[in-house]
Design an enzyme around this catalytic site. Sequence first.
Site, PDB file in Angstrom:
ATOM      1  CG  ASP A 171      -9.168   4.268   1.308  1.00  0.00           C
ATOM      2  OD1 ASP A 171      -8.622   4.921   2.210  1.00  0.00           O
ATOM      3  OD2 ASP A 171      -8.528   3.545   0.520  1.00  0.00           O
ATOM      4  CG  ASP A 173      -1.635   1.252   1.504  1.00  0.00           C
ATOM      5  OD1 ASP A 173      -1.619   2.126   0.628  1.00  0.00           O
ATOM      6  OD2 ASP A 173      -2.246   1.378   2.585  1.00  0.00           O
ATOM      7  CD  GLU A 197      -4.787   3.708  -2.279  1.00  0.00           C
ATOM      8  OE1 GLU A 197      -5.585   4.549  -1.822  1.00  0.00           O
ATOM      9  OE2 GLU A 197      -3.643   4.007  -2.669  1.00  0.00           O
ATOM     10  CE  LYS A 246      -1.617   7.084  -3.283  1.00  0.00           C
ATOM     11  NZ  LYS A 246      -2.008   6.164  -2.216  1.00  0.00           N
TER      12      LYS A 246
END
Length: 603
Positions: free
Chosen positions: A203, A13, A179, A74
């Site tokens: 999420d 992850d 994810e 990211k």
Amino acid sequence: MEGKGKEKAIGIDLGTTYSCVEVWQNDRVEIIVNDQGNRTTPSMVAFTAEERLVGDAAKFQIFSNPLNTIFDVKRLIGRRFTDSSVQADMKLWPFRVVSQKNGKPTVEVSYKGEKKLFATEEISSMVLMKMKTIAEQYLQSEVKNAVITVPAYFSDSQRKMTKDAGRIAGLNVMRIINEPTAAAMTYGFGRSQEEKKHILVFDLGGGTFDVSIVVVQKGKFEVKAVGGEAHLGGEDFDNSMLAYCAQHFNKLYKTNFFVNSKALRRLRSECERAKRSLSSVVETIRRAKFEELNFDLFEKCMEVVKRCVEDAKLSKSQIDDIVLVGGSSRIPKVQEMVRNFFDGKELCRAVNPDEAVAYGAALQAAVLNKEDIHIVMVDVTPLSLGIELVGDVMKVVVPRNTSLPTRKETSVTTAYDDQTAVDFGVFEGERPLVAFNNLLGKFVLRGIPASPAYAPSIKVCFEVDIDGILNVPVHDKGSGASNEITITNEGGRLSIQEIDKMILDAEKFHREDEEAMEKHVAKNALECYVSNMKKRAMKAKSEGSMDADVPEDLISTITAVAEWLNDIDNVTVVELQDKLKELEMKCLRLFSCKRFKFIKSEE
Ligand code: AMP
């Protein structure tokens, strides 16, 4: 034992703020702790005058080295420098981001006394390599195969660049998975679900927000709809607190916090800490302020949830379980708003919000590694994909939420007589006009025989693979002319040569890191030995338990080594180890004199 002797495949992850790695072993998923004993590792890379640090080591020194400690990459990967989100983030980052000629954002740092530029893929690859090393230390064997997760809302170029980052880190990226889908697999794994269940995965992490509705039944996971914001998460909540506090302090101290990178970093860290504690302490006025500052952002999350339920063509009451994932889903106000939206439904607490995504990735890695585990996952395209037609109109070829992999065809033709070439623009997004969507790439089909307008029939095929990565071959039936899109221009993807160079650099940096680490260890061992011997010599001197000249000799030897240790920049690991051996021999000789005296005195 099942899978014994087989190379392991890991699940990573790769988070905005933290990353996590897990592996299928002994018929279960095991979380891999890092060298600091932590279950997650900061997605941070720092550059200093001597070395490169990744993970906890980078985080430890962030206050003393804010300009050269990179985090949040990211939020940059696969974006353009001019993107409004990049421009907004840059104002709050202490490190420098510059634009490359191709419009890609690149970080600029000072490393070993020199100015250096690193592509976002390179920084991500450093974090991935750290996760790879953590897994290798745990498994005591080399690891190549990995499944990496990305937010469901990641665009084609963000997915490709994440895959490139994996390659640079020396990984064989078996698959890129979403994810929330990974989290849904974690939820469903081990539940012998006979009955069909609709799961909503909420999420909310550090940088991104993802919602997915997944149908779980008998080991099959089928994504029905995805939604989200590529730029919404805990760091935005930190930022609103930071902006509020900085403005407050600016007024109070008549200063400008925004230009002081060290102070800004410290304040940000304090805001994050306060935010976390506000999730567990009883209601205070500060929690109310935090909720007020972020209310619009929380509302935005709920709009995404609403749209996702609509996209799945379900009613709220048809959602059987709501799974919370990501550190920011711990915020009580967020939980309250989700609960209220689903008319008071209890939220599922069976999965660990920090570890569920890597867990699902490890499950998927195990499936691809042909371990004895039976899961089928069907994912969907997060955004509509299409081509540009005359008048800047977007013609959708693959609608949003189409199951993957997919292959869809359409036909186009020429717009005027004797047209021998056709320009293609490939876009992703939901707006009818391409100007508001995201351009993935452009290419030209040449060699069409001259003919009247509208006569040629050019077949355009959209192939989206299981990773959500798009390929667009086009073919003119009449002439046989064909072409295929390679997204190197607008997407700003690295060329094969650039990737190869980065792989070499990554290996070099990795070697340097290992050398630096070995040097640390050797220096530490020598320092410890020097300090122990010094204590023993001083003690022997004060007790008079040795011949008088022995402690003096020992102390001067030790002092000389301690001085030598003060200036070891150009010293190698072998020299440090040799120095330790030399000192050990000398001390042993001198101490054996002491023992001799001791034995003699006993006689
Ligand atoms: P993730 O990307 O899932 O690792 O989530 C990281 C984000 O979750 C960071 O922005 C953290 O500040 C945030 N976070 C972690 N724990 C808490 C908490 N207890 N309350 C609020 N936010 C949290």
